[in-house]
Design a protein around this motif. Sequence first.
Motif, PDB file in Angstrom:
ATOM      1  N   GLU A  39       0.826  -1.203   0.000  1.00  0.00           N
ATOM      2  CA  GLU A  39       0.000   0.000   0.000  1.00  0.00           C
ATOM      3  C   GLU A  39       0.866   1.260   0.000  1.00  0.00           C
ATOM      4  OE1 GLU A  39      -3.093   2.373   2.988  1.00  0.00           O
ATOM      5  OE2 GLU A  39      -2.268   0.431   3.557  1.00  0.00           O
ATOM      6  N   ALA A  40       1.892   1.276   0.848  1.00  0.00           N
ATOM      7  CA  ALA A  40       2.713   2.481   0.999  1.00  0.00           C
ATOM      8  C   ALA A  40       3.503   2.809  -0.258  1.00  0.00           C
ATOM      9  CB  ALA A  40       3.663   2.305   2.179  1.00  0.00           C
ATOM     10  N   LEU A  41       3.916   1.776  -0.995  1.00  0.00           N
ATOM     11  CA  LEU A  41       4.755   1.970  -2.171  1.00  0.00           C
ATOM     12  C   LEU A  41       3.964   1.931  -3.477  1.00  0.00           C
ATOM     13  CD1 LEU A  41       7.745  -0.269  -1.036  1.00  0.00           C
ATOM     14  CD2 LEU A  41       7.661   2.226  -1.052  1.00  0.00           C
ATOM     15  N   ALA A  42       2.650   1.742  -3.387  1.00  0.00           N
ATOM     16  CA  ALA A  42       1.822   1.674  -4.600  1.00  0.00           C
ATOM     17  C   ALA A  42       1.770   3.033  -5.291  1.00  0.00           C
ATOM     18  CB  ALA A  42       0.416   1.226  -4.242  1.00  0.00           C
ATOM     19  N   PRO A  43       1.705   3.033  -6.613  1.00  0.00           N
ATOM     20  CA  PRO A  43       1.576   4.316  -7.323  1.00  0.00           C
ATOM     21  C   PRO A  43       0.284   5.041  -6.946  1.00  0.00           C
ATOM     22  CG  PRO A  43       2.159   2.533  -8.836  1.00  0.00           C
ATOM     23  CD  PRO A  43       1.802   1.892  -7.533  1.00  0.00           C
ATOM     24  N   LEU A  44       0.353   6.349  -6.932  1.00  0.00           N
ATOM     25  CA  LEU A  44      -0.830   7.177  -6.723  1.00  0.00           C
ATOM     26  C   LEU A  44      -1.410   7.499  -8.092  1.00  0.00           C
ATOM     27  CD1 LEU A  44      -2.685   8.881  -4.919  1.00  0.00           C
ATOM     28  CD2 LEU A  44      -1.009  10.735  -5.096  1.00  0.00           C
ATOM     29  N   ASN A  45      -2.514   6.866  -8.425  1.00  0.00           N
ATOM     30  CA  ASN A  45      -3.102   7.033  -9.749  1.00  0.00           C
ATOM     31  C   ASN A  45      -3.903   8.333  -9.822  1.00  0.00           C
ATOM     32  OD1 ASN A  45      -2.174   4.572 -10.954  1.00  0.00           O
ATOM     33  ND2 ASN A  45      -3.653   3.488  -9.675  1.00  0.00           N
ATOM     34  N   ILE A  64       4.301   7.060   6.248  1.00  0.00           N
ATOM     35  CA  ILE A  64       5.191   8.214   6.089  1.00  0.00           C
ATOM     36  C   ILE A  64       6.653   7.778   6.117  1.00  0.00           C
ATOM     37  CG2 ILE A  64       5.952  10.347   7.234  1.00  0.00           C
ATOM     38  CD1 ILE A  64       3.011  10.788   7.998  1.00  0.00           C
ATOM     39  N   GLY A  65       6.965   6.754   6.911  1.00  0.00           N
ATOM     40  CA  GLY A  65       8.334   6.246   6.924  1.00  0.00           C
ATOM     41  C   GLY A  65       8.777   5.762   5.557  1.00  0.00           C
ATOM     42  N   TYR A  66       7.889   5.079   4.836  1.00  0.00           N
ATOM     43  CA  TYR A  66       8.220   4.653   3.470  1.00  0.00           C
ATOM     44  C   TYR A  66       8.398   5.857   2.550  1.00  0.00           C
ATOM     45  CZ  TYR A  66       7.667  -0.405   3.902  1.00  0.00           C
ATOM     46  OH  TYR A  66       7.850  -1.728   4.214  1.00  0.00           O
ATOM     47  N   HIS A  67       7.533   6.836   2.691  1.00  0.00           N
ATOM     48  CA  HIS A  67       7.631   7.999   1.820  1.00  0.00           C
ATOM     49  C   HIS A  67       8.915   8.784   2.059  1.00  0.00           C
ATOM     50  CE1 HIS A  67       3.034   8.165   0.879  1.00  0.00           C
ATOM     51  NE2 HIS A  67       3.622   7.062   0.467  1.00  0.00           N
ATOM     52  N   ASN A  68       9.431   8.747   3.299  1.00  0.00           N
ATOM     53  CA  ASN A  68      10.684   9.437   3.578  1.00  0.00           C
ATOM     54  C   ASN A  68      11.902   8.666   3.101  1.00  0.00           C
ATOM     55  OD1 ASN A  68       9.520  11.703   4.706  1.00  0.00           O
ATOM     56  ND2 ASN A  68       9.581  10.911   6.791  1.00  0.00           N
ATOM     57  N   LEU A  69      11.730   7.398   2.765  1.00  0.00           N
ATOM     58  CA  LEU A  69      12.842   6.582   2.273  1.00  0.00           C
ATOM     59  C   LEU A  69      12.786   6.376   0.758  1.00  0.00           C
ATOM     60  CD1 LEU A  69      12.865   4.014   5.177  1.00  0.00           C
ATOM     61  CD2 LEU A  69      14.764   5.528   4.573  1.00  0.00           C
ATOM     62  N   THR A  70      11.848   7.042   0.121  1.00  0.00           N
ATOM     63  CA  THR A  70      11.725   6.979  -1.338  1.00  0.00           C
ATOM     64  C   THR A  70      11.454   8.377  -1.858  1.00  0.00           C
ATOM     65  OG1 THR A  70       9.355   6.493  -1.104  1.00  0.00           O
ATOM     66  CG2 THR A  70      10.832   4.608  -1.356  1.00  0.00           C
ATOM     67  N   ARG A  71      11.587   8.530  -3.153  1.00  0.00           N
ATOM     68  CA  ARG A  71      11.285   9.831  -3.752  1.00  0.00           C
ATOM     69  C   ARG A  71      10.111   9.680  -4.716  1.00  0.00           C
ATOM     70  NH1 ARG A  71      13.070  10.633  -9.006  1.00  0.00           N
ATOM     71  NH2 ARG A  71      14.466   9.035  -9.857  1.00  0.00           N
ATOM     72  N   PRO A  72       9.297  10.712  -4.851  1.00  0.00           N
ATOM     73  CA  PRO A  72       8.191  10.634  -5.812  1.00  0.00           C
ATOM     74  C   PRO A  72       8.707  10.793  -7.238  1.00  0.00           C
ATOM     75  CG  PRO A  72       8.214  12.788  -4.768  1.00  0.00           C
ATOM     76  CD  PRO A  72       9.290  11.979  -4.098  1.00  0.00           C
ATOM     77  N   LYS A  73       8.110  10.070  -8.148  1.00  0.00           N
ATOM     78  CA  LYS A  73       8.458  10.173  -9.574  1.00  0.00           C
ATOM     79  C   LYS A  73       7.156  10.199 -10.362  1.00  0.00           C
ATOM     80  CE  LYS A  73      11.419   8.011 -13.103  1.00  0.00           C
ATOM     81  NZ  LYS A  73      12.344   6.879 -13.338  1.00  0.00           N
ATOM     82  N   SER A  74       6.936  11.260 -11.113  1.00  0.00           N
ATOM     83  CA  SER A  74       5.666  11.453 -11.820  1.00  0.00           C
ATOM     84  C   SER A  74       5.740  10.929 -13.247  1.00  0.00           C
ATOM     85  CB  SER A  74       5.294  12.934 -11.841  1.00  0.00           C
ATOM     86  OG  SER A  74       5.015  13.395 -10.532  1.00  0.00           O
ATOM     87  N   PRO A  93      12.159  -0.908   6.270  1.00  0.00           N
ATOM     88  CA  PRO A  93      11.502  -0.239   5.145  1.00  0.00           C
ATOM     89  C   PRO A  93      12.475   0.223   4.057  1.00  0.00           C
ATOM     90  CG  PRO A  93      11.479   1.176   7.080  1.00  0.00           C
ATOM     91  CD  PRO A  93      11.932  -0.182   7.525  1.00  0.00           C
ATOM     92  N   ALA A  94      13.708   0.539   4.428  1.00  0.00           N
ATOM     93  CA  ALA A  94      14.680   0.944   3.411  1.00  0.00           C
ATOM     94  C   ALA A  94      14.978  -0.209   2.462  1.00  0.00           C
ATOM     95  CB  ALA A  94      15.967   1.447   4.070  1.00  0.00           C
ATOM     96  N   LEU A  95      15.218  -1.400   3.012  1.00  0.00           N
ATOM     97  CA  LEU A  95      15.488  -2.567   2.169  1.00  0.00           C
ATOM     98  C   LEU A  95      14.250  -2.987   1.386  1.00  0.00           C
ATOM     99  CD1 LEU A  95      17.646  -4.756   4.589  1.00  0.00           C
ATOM    100  CD2 LEU A  95      18.444  -3.587   2.524  1.00  0.00           C
TER     101      LEU A  95
END
Length: 461
Positions: free
Chosen positions: A101-107, A444-454, A145-147
């Motif tokens: 859920e945390a890493l799923a794309p935001l459609n 939020i922890g996942y979002h802080n360990l990844t970057r958004p890409k549109s 979550p980083a791994l």
Amino acid sequence: MTQTLKCISPIDGSVFVERPLLSMDRANAAVARAKAAQKEWASRPLQERIDLVMAGVAKVGEMNDVIVPELAKQMGRPVRYGGEFSGFNERASYMASIAKEALAPLNVEETDDFKRYIAREPYGLVLVVAPWNYPFMTAINTVAPALISGNAVLLKHASQTPLVGERMAEAFHAVGIPEDVFQNVFLGHDTTSALIAGKNFGFVNFTGSVGGGVAMEMAAAGTFTGIGLELGGKDPGYVMEDANLDAAVETLIDGAMFNSGQCCCGIERIYVAESLFDEFVNKAVEIVNGYKLGDPLDPETTLGPMAHVRFAQEVRDQTAEAIAAGAKPLIDPANFPEDDGGAYLMPQILVNVDHSMRVMRDESFGPVVGIMPVKDDAEAIALMNDSEFGLTASLWTNDIDRAEAIGHQLETGTVFMNRADYVDPGLCWTGCKNTGRGGGLSIIGYHNLTRPKSYHLKKAL
């Protein structure tokens, strides 16, 4: 000449562990290996990464009988408490359960004309600088979550707990996580700063002192490296007139004294409604007088030594200064003869305290707590906010609306009601003011360990 890291055991002052620090060349080589291995790791299916991380977590659990006495020898926590695997596993399991859920794309749009969405991309290489007080649990907050999100990780553990990173690496590698994807490294401060300044990391997570956090920010200045910082704390408890008094005393005093007071969100100051103050204090003294200070390898010990002599001395200094300024100590030193003037430090409760005293302002991180009476919520709120730190606050009342109303006025990262000193993996672990910045665990922890890409994809011209 090779520099070495030494872990001085608080049990007897002997050198328990000694490890060589990586040279700058070897540190750069470790970074290069991690970056080379990361892309293949990120290309694996998400479920495979989740399964491998959780297998590594389980493997750590299999080592628990060895890990528990190792922790006692490294940082002094009594073996009777059984180590950290329960919390270690709870946090990793929760983060694994929400990963998809945390890493799923935001459609944003899926039509005949366009496909638009926001994806989450791993940063690449994450540096985790972990503390000694809860060395497994604090590390896994970021490592798991980083791994799982596809990053490679370098783990630099505190010099007081060097075996923790080795145990995690041993477990993770045994289940198939590539050695270059997760590396335990022993680094000096200068080498760490140079690696950060050299733009080697996409994200750095640091848990430690305010001074250490400043050093991290200074090293990262101008690099645009993302940094998460959990620094100091001076967490308050507030007991209102309608509270369950027995539950409040038991939980807050445990939160102040467990692990010899060396807890990130431990209770360091308590404010009690005037009508309950005397009874609260009497019950608190009774609890503390029941503790046994001694060798953490003894199953009967409930309070071990502090992790280092200098930590204990800071608490002694704060306590002595407060007493000289008029504070009243309620715990008789005769009840704790094991207090040796070194790492073994007796617990103490202080009354007649105020905010002119360092023990009510500076982080103590030891088994001492000051207790003050308050006349109403307004006074309690003002005192709770009178701190340079803002990690958690513990409110005790049967009125949830009242707790929420007070919580809205508090300068803190987490508001507890009728509990304390607990990290909930479903909620963002964060703070404000000199406690730091960023947030771990939760989505939020996942979002802080990844970057958004549109992605903005036009299907037809």
